[in-house]
Design a protein around this motif. Structure first.
Motif, PDB file in Angstrom:
ATOM      1  N   GLU A  78     126.955  59.561 100.447  1.00  0.00           N
ATOM      2  CA  GLU A  78     127.133  59.986  99.059  1.00  0.00           C
ATOM      3  C   GLU A  78     128.012  61.238  98.946  1.00  0.00           C
ATOM      4  N   ASN A 118     118.097  59.550 101.695  1.00  0.00           N
ATOM      5  CA  ASN A 118     116.808  58.973 101.347  1.00  0.00           C
ATOM      6  C   ASN A 118     116.663  59.007  99.824  1.00  0.00           C
ATOM      7  N   ILE A 119     115.760  58.213  99.308  1.00  0.00           N
ATOM      8  CA  ILE A 119     115.496  58.207  97.874  1.00  0.00           C
ATOM      9  C   ILE A 119     115.007  59.593  97.457  1.00  0.00           C
ATOM     10  N   ASP A 120     115.520  60.090  96.358  1.00  0.00           N
ATOM     11  CA  ASP A 120     115.169  61.395  95.785  1.00  0.00           C
ATOM     12  C   ASP A 120     115.591  62.587  96.658  1.00  0.00           C
ATOM     13  N   GLU A 121     116.408  62.361  97.650  1.00  0.00           N
ATOM     14  CA  GLU A 121     116.912  63.468  98.471  1.00  0.00           C
ATOM     15  C   GLU A 121     118.154  64.037  97.788  1.00  0.00           C
ATOM     16  N   PRO A 122     118.235  65.351  97.654  1.00  0.00           N
ATOM     17  CA  PRO A 122     119.432  65.920  97.018  1.00  0.00           C
ATOM     18  C   PRO A 122     120.667  65.705  97.903  1.00  0.00           C
ATOM     19  N   ARG A 123     121.796  65.481  97.247  1.00  0.00           N
ATOM     20  CA  ARG A 123     123.051  65.270  97.975  1.00  0.00           C
ATOM     21  C   ARG A 123     123.589  66.626  98.417  1.00  0.00           C
TER      22      ARG A 123
END
Length: 174
Positions: A78, A118-123
């Motif tokens: 991302e 991962n899901i909900d991990e900040p970029r």
């Protein structure tokens, strides 16, 4: 009888054509593997498959014109997507000079060798914020602040995209 003879002649032609095509494909794959577009001395962390070698070479050439080309593994997909897709999102430097085809080739390479968040991990925006970078350096006391230029401290060949060769202090490191 004549019909069967014609059929077998056609079958022979198809078989011969198939054999030539197979031979050409095998020869082409062999040549692709034998020819490495990266300059000598380049030892990436994960060597690119033949499919991505030209894109890797383009990435290294393009990015190392301004800074050390980081291995795709240290930032999530991302982050790379944002850096490549938004020409003004590259840390205040415009990448408008990238031609769309080059941009697409570089993106394909980065996408293939980076990892998703991962899901909900900040970029993460910077290497120092990346859990992948931290996972690749578990017992390393990192300098403050960390930047792509910090890599040279432990990876003397970083400017040549060689992140495997380490300084002598890491020779006996587990």
């Amino acid at each position: 009888m004549f019909y069967f003879q014609k059929f077998f002649n056609r079958l022979e032609s198809v078989f011969l054509f198939g054999a030539i095509v197979c031979f050409t494909i095998v020869l082409g794959c062999g040549l692709a593997i034998a020819v490495n577009p990266l300059p000598s001395g380049y030892r990436p962390v994960d060597p690119a498959s033949p499919r991505y070698q030209e894109a890797q070479a383009l990435y290294v050439e393009t990015c190392s014109a301004c800074h050390i080309a980081l291995p795709p593994e240290v930032l999530p997909t991302e982050t790379w997507r944002r850096l490549i897709e938004k020409p003004d999102a590259h840390y205040g430097v415009s990448l408008n000079q990238l031609i769309s085809v080059s941009q697409l080739l570089i993106w394909n390479y980065l996408n293939a060798y980076s990892r998703p968040l991962n899901i909900d991990e900040p970029r993460p925006t910077y290497v120092a914020q990346s859990r992948y970078f931290k996972a690749l350096h578990p017992r390393v006391e990192l300098p403050k602040p960390i930047s792509h230029q910090s890599c040279i401290l432990c990876h003397p060949g970083a400017k040549q995209y060689d992140f495997q060769t380490l300084t002598p202090q890491w020779d006996d490191a587990p």
